[in-house]
Scaffold this active site. Structure first.
Site, PDB file in Angstrom:
ATOM      1  N   PHE A  79       0.816   0.436   1.273  1.00 26.87           N
ATOM      2  CA  PHE A  79       0.404   0.029   2.626  1.00 26.87           C
ATOM      3  C   PHE A  79       1.574  -0.405   3.491  1.00 26.87           C
ATOM      4  O   PHE A  79       1.466  -0.421   4.711  1.00 26.87           O
ATOM      5  CB  PHE A  79      -0.626  -1.114   2.541  1.00 26.87           C
ATOM      6  CG  PHE A  79      -0.013  -2.478   2.321  1.00 26.87           C
ATOM      7  CD1 PHE A  79       0.479  -3.214   3.390  1.00 26.87           C
ATOM      8  CD2 PHE A  79       0.091  -3.029   1.049  1.00 26.87           C
ATOM      9  CE1 PHE A  79       1.064  -4.467   3.195  1.00 26.87           C
ATOM     10  CE2 PHE A  79       0.656  -4.273   0.841  1.00 26.87           C
ATOM     11  CZ  PHE A  79       1.146  -4.996   1.927  1.00 26.87           C
ATOM     12  N   LYS A 108      -1.715  11.153  -0.459  1.00 27.14           N
ATOM     13  CA  LYS A 108      -2.793  10.175  -0.581  1.00 27.14           C
ATOM     14  C   LYS A 108      -2.210   8.860  -0.077  1.00 27.14           C
ATOM     15  O   LYS A 108      -1.536   8.138  -0.809  1.00 27.14           O
ATOM     16  CB  LYS A 108      -3.233  10.051  -2.054  1.00 27.14           C
ATOM     17  CG  LYS A 108      -4.659   9.591  -2.257  1.00 27.14           C
ATOM     18  CD  LYS A 108      -4.999   8.237  -1.652  1.00 27.14           C
ATOM     19  CE  LYS A 108      -4.513   7.068  -2.444  1.00 27.14           C
ATOM     20  NZ  LYS A 108      -4.700   5.766  -1.746  1.00 27.14           N
ATOM     21  N   CYS A 162       9.446  -3.898   0.151  1.00 25.64           N
ATOM     22  CA  CYS A 162       9.916  -3.876  -1.235  1.00 25.64           C
ATOM     23  C   CYS A 162      11.381  -4.269  -1.302  1.00 25.64           C
ATOM     24  O   CYS A 162      11.891  -4.560  -2.373  1.00 25.64           O
ATOM     25  CB  CYS A 162       9.730  -2.492  -1.830  1.00 25.64           C
ATOM     26  SG  CYS A 162      10.735  -1.280  -1.001  1.00 25.64           S
TER      27      CYS A 162
HETATM   28  P1  NAD Z   1      -0.490  -0.579  -4.700  1.00 25.63           P
HETATM   29  O1  NAD Z   1       0.167  -0.304  -5.992  1.00 25.63           O
HETATM   30  O2  NAD Z   1      -1.667  -1.478  -4.689  1.00 25.63           O
HETATM   31  O3  NAD Z   1      -0.989   0.793  -4.021  1.00 25.63           O
HETATM   32  C1  NAD Z   1      -0.141   1.914  -3.927  1.00 25.63           C
HETATM   33  C2  NAD Z   1      -1.005   3.172  -3.970  1.00 25.63           C
HETATM   34  O4  NAD Z   1      -1.677   3.220  -5.225  1.00 25.63           O
HETATM   35  C3  NAD Z   1      -2.075   3.206  -2.881  1.00 25.63           C
HETATM   36  O5  NAD Z   1      -2.137   4.508  -2.363  1.00 25.63           O
HETATM   37  C4  NAD Z   1      -3.334   2.822  -3.623  1.00 25.63           C
HETATM   38  O6  NAD Z   1      -4.478   3.426  -3.094  1.00 25.63           O
HETATM   39  C5  NAD Z   1      -3.083   3.325  -5.036  1.00 25.63           C
HETATM   40  N1  NAD Z   1      -3.755   2.512  -6.046  1.00 25.63           N
HETATM   41  C6  NAD Z   1      -4.022   1.187  -5.989  1.00 25.63           C
HETATM   42  N2  NAD Z   1      -4.661   0.783  -7.107  1.00 25.63           N
HETATM   43  C7  NAD Z   1      -4.789   1.878  -7.893  1.00 25.63           C
HETATM   44  C8  NAD Z   1      -5.358   2.098  -9.182  1.00 25.63           C
HETATM   45  N3  NAD Z   1      -5.891   1.120  -9.886  1.00 25.63           N
HETATM   46  N4  NAD Z   1      -5.310   3.340  -9.693  1.00 25.63           N
HETATM   47  C9  NAD Z   1      -4.746   4.347  -9.000  1.00 25.63           C
HETATM   48  N5  NAD Z   1      -4.213   4.201  -7.771  1.00 25.63           N
HETATM   49  C10 NAD Z   1      -4.218   2.977  -7.216  1.00 25.63           C
HETATM   50  O7  NAD Z   1       0.649  -1.095  -3.704  1.00 25.63           O
HETATM   51  P2  NAD Z   1       0.470  -1.678  -2.238  1.00 25.63           P
HETATM   52  O8  NAD Z   1      -0.131  -3.031  -2.338  1.00 25.63           O
HETATM   53  O9  NAD Z   1      -0.138  -0.682  -1.350  1.00 25.63           O
HETATM   54  O10 NAD Z   1       2.008  -1.799  -1.785  1.00 25.63           O
HETATM   55  C11 NAD Z   1       2.808  -2.896  -2.097  1.00 25.63           C
HETATM   56  C12 NAD Z   1       3.617  -2.665  -3.348  1.00 25.63           C
HETATM   57  O11 NAD Z   1       4.419  -1.497  -3.188  1.00 25.63           O
HETATM   58  C13 NAD Z   1       4.592  -3.779  -3.636  1.00 25.63           C
HETATM   59  O12 NAD Z   1       4.595  -4.026  -5.019  1.00 25.63           O
HETATM   60  C14 NAD Z   1       5.933  -3.213  -3.190  1.00 25.63           C
HETATM   61  O13 NAD Z   1       7.075  -3.753  -3.821  1.00 25.63           O
HETATM   62  C15 NAD Z   1       5.756  -1.798  -3.555  1.00 25.63           C
HETATM   63  N6  NAD Z   1       6.689  -0.951  -2.821  1.00 25.63           N
HETATM   64  C16 NAD Z   1       7.769  -0.474  -3.503  1.00 25.63           C
HETATM   65  C17 NAD Z   1       8.692   0.294  -2.841  1.00 25.63           C
HETATM   66  C18 NAD Z   1       9.879   0.828  -3.560  1.00 25.63           C
HETATM   67  O14 NAD Z   1      10.585   1.630  -2.963  1.00 25.63           O
HETATM   68  N7  NAD Z   1      10.141   0.451  -4.798  1.00 25.63           N
HETATM   69  C19 NAD Z   1       8.520   0.590  -1.482  1.00 25.63           C
HETATM   70  C20 NAD Z   1       7.401   0.098  -0.820  1.00 25.63           C
HETATM   71  C21 NAD Z   1       6.486  -0.682  -1.520  1.00 25.63           C
END
Ligand code: NAD
Length: 535
Positions: A190, A214, A322
């Site tokens: 997000f 997605k 992140c």
């Molecule tokens: P999230 O892991 O909750 O969601 C990421 C994606 O995974 C979304 O599209 C979501 O729909 C999907 N998802 C969520 N739960 C799932 C499940 N149980 N099974 C399958 N798919 C699922 O992450 P978020 O809250 O959207 O974003 C924040 C996180 O992303 C933080 O931990 C941040 O550090 C990380 N992030 C990392 C980077 C990087 O480059 N390392 C960059 C941006 C964000």
């Protein structure tokens, strides 16, 4: 009045009418799409498959909020496995022609995409602000950094160049080529609803693949906006598709036999899950996870500059990056002056609706997330930390706001240190020596970004050598690499081998092939049953 106000016409073009909130139920009656839609005026946000909007038929959807008001503004369709299959099929159908498209034409198209995105960046920035909450200037910054990746991909003819060895053996030439994988997918978080997808679709499509995105269900509209823009630029239908949804859609992509690779960015537990399942079904996978980024301040650093950097990197985008700094490691006697300097600056941070140009920090993405972040401030004294500034005070009643918080005396056993808080809560950990500071970073399960503040070039050089993290800043608090390098962390911040964008993305989205060729010369032809030797 915000300078980048998005007019009603632009919104009307982006979304369906309120009628499409309803769909035929069993027996032909119109039934509400889902129980989760609690706002009758919420706009439906559908999929994008084969070059057009496609309403989902699952009857499931998720709420999308304007975090500055706390009110639901949209309802995003959640795809079924069959709808994911339709998107993959559209990409598969588009692939043969897209793969044939010359590098010159692909480069020309990317220049057009670049121009359109640049000209209309304020439109998409406003969408980001309304659904994510980040302030408009930050949203524009996100789009600009994503644009750099698109610009890099304008050079795809150069990026895809192979190597050629003439006369590797007598009369034999050897050369390497890189070819696209086919249908590739991206699953995004997000916090960067425009930039992170650009990290993926731009190099994937430029390399000749067709893409299924997605996006996060929390702020999905930017992806539809991009889909419209890519079509306007001339991208053939089916080369870029968007499926909205949750775990059902993700699992369908992970299991789909026609999806060749998965790029994922999100939290560490989901990154691990995605990597394990994608690779178990034979796919190439890069899964970027969460972070806990340390900013080490040595005693010789300029305290004012370090405090400015800590504020910018800790509270920018309300800490939902992140690459945000979440722990300031103060070495030796710099600690107290540094804490004082940060505390003194915090009241100057202007928190408010991101559409207001005077705001510097917006709300958090959802009410649940705001409450979770606030719980770390609530629990800090019980763990033994000091709440120097309590961001729960003075927040507006409306919206998902939390003001900046500062915790001092945070130690490695505390949850405020261990967990990725992902909000405007900065912790200060006091250590006696440089070695102790580096040990903290290296013992962290994460290894995304890290920064060192010092005026000592020798210490900085030693730090680059010692530290276990993928992206290192020397007096730079948020060291996001430029587009012609690649982005990625170490340890639990990345599952897989190749980083995103830059040269490693071209490697990720292509397969290498080496051709060994001889043009027949009957005069030199003979039978030789031995293993081929170079001569
Ligand atoms: P999230 O892991 O909750 O969601 C990421 C994606 O995974 C979304 O599209 C979501 O729909 C999907 N998802 C969520 N739960 C799932 C499940 N149980 N099974 C399958 N798919 C699922 O992450 P978020 O809250 O959207 O974003 C924040 C996180 O992303 C933080 O931990 C941040 O550090 C990380 N992030 C990392 C980077 C990087 O480059 N390392 C960059 C941006 C964000």
């Amino acid at each position: 009045m915000a300078p980048f106000h998005l007019g009603a016409a632009a919104w009307a073009g982006l979304f369906h009418s309120a009628e499409s909130m309803f769909q035929p139920g069993h027996g032909g009656t119109l039934v509400p799409m889902t129980e989760t839609v609690d706002a009758p005026t919420a706009t439906r946000i559908p999929h994008w498959i084969g070059g057009r909007r496609v309403d989902g038929g699952s009857g499931r959807s998720g709420p999308v909020y304007n975090p500055a008001t706390g009110r639901q503004t949209g309802a995003v369709d959640f795809a079924t496995a069959e709808e994911v299959d339709a998107a993959v099929q559209a990409a598969r159908d588009a692939f043969p022609a897209w793969r044939q498209t010359s590098l010159a034409k692909r480069a020309e198209l990317f220049f057009r995409i670049r121009e359109l995105l640049h000209a209309r960046r304020e439109e998409v920035a406003a969408i980001l602000t309304r659904e994510h909450g980040k302030v408009l200037s930050d949203a524009l910054g996100e789009v600009t950094r994503g644009l750099e990746v698109v610009e890099h991909c304008c050079g795809i003819p150069t990026l895809l160049k192979g190597e050629h060895s003439e006369q590797a053996s007598t009369g034999i030439d050897v050369y390497s080529i890189r070819q696209p994988l086919g249908v590739v997918a991206g699953i995004t978080p997000f916090n960067f609803p425009a930039m992170v997808p650009m990290w993926m679709w731009a190099p994937a499509i430029a390399s000749g693949n067709c893409f299924v995105l997605k996006p996060s269900e929390k702020d999905p509209s930017a992806s539809l906006w991009v889909a419209e823009l890519l079509r306007e630029a001339g991208l053939p239908d089916g080369v870029f598709n968007v499926v909205m949804g949750d775990k059902v859609a993700v699992d369908a992509l992970l299991e789909h036999p026609d999806v060749a690779s998965i790029s994922f960015v999100g939290s560490t537990p989901i990154a691990r899950y995605v990597y394990e399942n994608a690779t178990a079904s034979g796919k190439r996978c890069q899964a970027l996870g969460g972070a806990k980024n340390h900013m080490i301040v040595l005693p010789d650093a300029d305290v004012g500059a370090a405090a400015d950097a800590a504020i910018s990197a800790g509270y920018g985008s309300a800490g939902e990056r992140c690459m945000a700094v979440s722990v300031v490691v103060a070495v030796g006697d710099v600690a107290q002056p540094l804490v004082d300097a940060i505390r003194e600056r915090i009241p100057r941070v202007r928190v408010g609706d991101g559409m207001d140009p005077s705001s510097e920090m917006g709300p958090l993405v959802t009410g649940d997330h705001r409450d979770r972040v606030a719980s770390y401030v609530e629990n800090a004294p019980g763990e033994g930390a000091t709440v120097v500034v309590d961001g729960r005070e003075g927040v507006p009643e409306e919206g998902f706001f939390l003001n900046p918080s500062l915790l001092d005396g945070v130690t490695p056993e505390m949850k405020a240190y261990v967990d990725e808080i992902f909000g405007p809560v900065l912790g200060v950990t006091r250590v006696a020596t440089y070695d102790e500071a580096v040990r903290l970073v290296n013992e962290s399960p994460y290894g995304n970004g890290v920064a060192l503040f010092t005026r000592d070039g020798g210490a900085a050089r030693q730090f680059e050598f010692d530290v276990q993290a993928g992206m290192v800043g020397i007096n730079v608090p948020v060291p996001v690499p430029v587009a012609y390098y690649s982005f990625g962390g170490w340890k639990s911040s990345l599952f897989g081998d190749l980083h995103v964008y830059g040269p490693e993305a071209i490697g990720f989205y292509t397969r290498g092939k080496v051709v060994t060729s001889r043009w027949p010369d009957p005069a030199t032809s003979r039978i030789d049953l031995g293993f081929p030797q170079t001569r």
